[in-house]
Design a protein around this motif. Structure first.
Motif, PDB file in Angstrom:
ATOM      1  N   VAL A 121    -105.096  55.281  37.980  1.00  0.00           N
ATOM      2  CA  VAL A 121    -105.922  54.087  38.159  1.00  0.00           C
ATOM      3  C   VAL A 121    -105.103  52.904  37.669  1.00  0.00           C
ATOM      4  O   VAL A 121    -104.727  52.839  36.493  1.00  0.00           O
ATOM      5  N   LEU A 143    -111.967  58.272  33.340  1.00  0.00           N
ATOM      6  CA  LEU A 143    -111.462  56.908  33.516  1.00  0.00           C
ATOM      7  C   LEU A 143    -110.334  56.626  32.525  1.00  0.00           C
ATOM      8  O   LEU A 143    -109.288  56.081  32.895  1.00  0.00           O
ATOM      9  N   HIS A 202    -111.246  54.524  43.898  1.00  0.00           N
ATOM     10  CA  HIS A 202    -111.274  55.778  43.152  1.00  0.00           C
ATOM     11  C   HIS A 202    -112.715  56.221  42.911  1.00  0.00           C
ATOM     12  O   HIS A 202    -113.588  55.393  42.646  1.00  0.00           O
ATOM     13  N   ASN A 258    -110.396  47.220  32.916  1.00  0.00           N
ATOM     14  CA  ASN A 258    -111.531  48.124  33.077  1.00  0.00           C
ATOM     15  C   ASN A 258    -112.838  47.383  32.832  1.00  0.00           C
ATOM     16  O   ASN A 258    -113.646  47.745  31.969  1.00  0.00           O
ATOM     17  N   THR A 269    -106.474  56.205  33.755  1.00  0.00           N
ATOM     18  CA  THR A 269    -105.849  54.919  33.452  1.00  0.00           C
ATOM     19  C   THR A 269    -104.544  55.120  32.689  1.00  0.00           C
ATOM     20  O   THR A 269    -103.521  54.504  32.993  1.00  0.00           O
ATOM     21  N   VAL A 306    -113.174  51.251  40.731  1.00  0.00           N
ATOM     22  CA  VAL A 306    -113.522  52.631  40.411  1.00  0.00           C
ATOM     23  C   VAL A 306    -115.035  52.794  40.384  1.00  0.00           C
ATOM     24  O   VAL A 306    -115.746  52.018  39.733  1.00  0.00           O
ATOM     25  N   ARG A 314    -107.426  60.618  44.696  1.00  0.00           N
ATOM     26  CA  ARG A 314    -108.007  59.402  44.111  1.00  0.00           C
ATOM     27  C   ARG A 314    -109.380  59.690  43.515  1.00  0.00           C
ATOM     28  O   ARG A 314    -110.236  58.815  43.443  1.00  0.00           O
ATOM     29  N   THR A 315    -109.566  60.926  43.083  1.00  0.00           N
ATOM     30  CA  THR A 315    -110.814  61.336  42.442  1.00  0.00           C
ATOM     31  C   THR A 315    -110.494  62.034  41.128  1.00  0.00           C
ATOM     32  O   THR A 315    -109.328  62.205  40.759  1.00  0.00           O
ATOM     33  N   SER A 316    -111.541  62.473  40.451  1.00  0.00           N
ATOM     34  CA  SER A 316    -111.382  63.213  39.190  1.00  0.00           C
ATOM     35  C   SER A 316    -111.388  64.729  39.417  1.00  0.00           C
ATOM     36  O   SER A 316    -111.676  65.497  38.503  1.00  0.00           O
ATOM     37  N   ILE A 334    -114.926  58.701  40.463  1.00  0.00           N
ATOM     38  CA  ILE A 334    -115.033  59.547  39.275  1.00  0.00           C
ATOM     39  C   ILE A 334    -116.462  60.053  39.211  1.00  0.00           C
ATOM     40  O   ILE A 334    -117.405  59.284  39.001  1.00  0.00           O
ATOM     41  N   ALA A 359    -110.402  48.007  37.336  1.00  0.00           N
ATOM     42  CA  ALA A 359    -109.354  48.430  36.386  1.00  0.00           C
ATOM     43  C   ALA A 359    -108.464  47.269  35.980  1.00  0.00           C
ATOM     44  O   ALA A 359    -108.393  46.248  36.656  1.00  0.00           O
ATOM     45  N   ASP A 413    -107.630  48.138  40.680  1.00  0.00           N
ATOM     46  CA  ASP A 413    -108.356  49.171  41.413  1.00  0.00           C
ATOM     47  C   ASP A 413    -109.857  49.061  41.134  1.00  0.00           C
ATOM     48  O   ASP A 413    -110.276  48.642  40.046  1.00  0.00           O
TER      49      ASP A 413
END
Length: 342
Positions: A318, A309, A265, A178, A313, A324, A288-290, A267, A342, A322
């Motif tokens: 994630v 996140l 992704h 990350n 994770t 993000v 692939r979103t929040s 977020i 990530a 990846d």
């Protein structure tokens, strides 16, 4: 990472949330037209007990993050607090109060209060600090939102159910998960009065007699007045808002030396409708979103993106490698994005 002297990654997360509240069960206590709230797609939000402060939530999340990473507060070189609500006191440094709550005897702290942007744009400020302070290696970054229900009705600020929560992230120089890549942001200053809290500052220290946040005009009234209730102009702004998110993601990608098509992704702030509107233009499926997390957490201001996140994770959604995009719109009006590998 070794080529970026101010680079850092997130070594661990910690969380603290108010009690879960079912939106359908409690919305009627906040607004006379709860059906309007239901359309936003939220299932639950968090409400902290009246006696629990933002400092309490932030300290709980910070202790959780330190415990998960086997660190003590004495191991922290910089403590950062990002807030997005009315402060507990005026002329008061919440980051220092958090340090005291954690038992910090002496240390460097930083307070950020650019609304819900501060939990994302603050990561870029940390990178700047690491660039000029080679001795700094461990940062405890805490983002908290605790709605002051005297000042604001958590269901009428904007088209989101505002929620109480905190997230803490342990940032380590050279950590290879990350990892921060870039931060980009810009503001449209003409819109700076949207969603402000009118009472409690130096211009209007006290509300008029009989005023209550429960019955005060909702935030969207000020937006409509700005456009003089002209639907066409309001629609144009809605379209521009999405375009500007794409622009700020592009800006972050340019800074990081990657293409937008490499982003895996999205977020966004915890706004289900907003996420749905953005997924298509960014070429990403909702999974692939929040999107789903937003429905369960409510809008936790500056704590939204780092919470998502961390949870995505932990769930493996994630995965290592990846790319993000942590992005959103905040008071200012401010568009912002931080890219994390990530």
């Amino acid at each position: 990472m070794s080529q970026i002297p101010h680079g850092f990654g997130i070594a661990g997360f910690g969380y603290a949330f108010g009690a879960d509240q079912n939106v359908e069960e409690v919305a009627g206590a906040y607004v006379p037209d709860p059906d309007r709230i239901f359309q936003w797609g939220y299932r639950t939000f968090h409400r902290a007990p009246d006696e629990v402060t933002a400092t309490d939530l932030a300290a709980q999340a910070a202790r959780d993050a330190l415990a998960r990473t086997s660190l003590a507060v004495d191991d922290v070189d910089l403590l950062v607090l990002a807030t997005s609500e009315h402060p507990e006191y005026l002329h008061w440094d919440g980051s220092a109060a958090l340090g005291r709550a954690l038992g910090m005897d002496y240390g460097q702290t930083l307070l950020l209060n650019e609304g819900c942007a501060s939990g994302v744009t603050g990561l870029g400020l940390v990178a700047g600090t690491l660039a000029i302070q080679p001795e700094t290696s461990t940062v405890l970054f805490v983002a908290v939102n605790r709605v002051s229900e005297f000042h604001r009705n958590r269901m009428t600020v904007n088209n989101a159910v505002h929620s109480d929560g905190a997230v803490a992230a342990v940032l380590r120089r050279g950590h290879e998960r990350n990892t921060w890549l870039a931060t980009d942001q810009f503001t449209v200053p003409d819109l700076c009065d949207w969603f402000r809290t009118d009472y409690g500052g130096s211009v209007a220290p006290l509300p008029p007699e009989g005023w209550s946040s429960r019955t005060a005009p909702p935030g969207h009234v000020r937006v409509q007045e700005h456009f003089r209730k002209e639907p066409a102009k309001l629609r144009e702004f809605g379209e521009a808002a999405v375009t500007r998110i794409v622009d700020v993601v592009d800006g972050a990608c340019k800074r990081a030396g990657v293409g937008r098509d490499e982003v895996t992704h999205l977020i966004y702030i915890n706004d289900p409708d907003g996420i749905a509107d953005l997924a298509g233009p960014l070429g990403l499926p909702l999974e692939r979103t929040s999107f789903e997390l937003a429905k369960d957490h409510g809008h936790m201001g500056s704590a939204d993106q780092l919470t998502a996140l961390g949870e995505l994770t932990a769930k493996g959604v994630v995965a290592p490698g990846d790319l993000v995009a942590l992005t959103g719109i905040s008071i200012g009006m401010r568009w912002y994005c931080t890219l994390v590998r990530a």
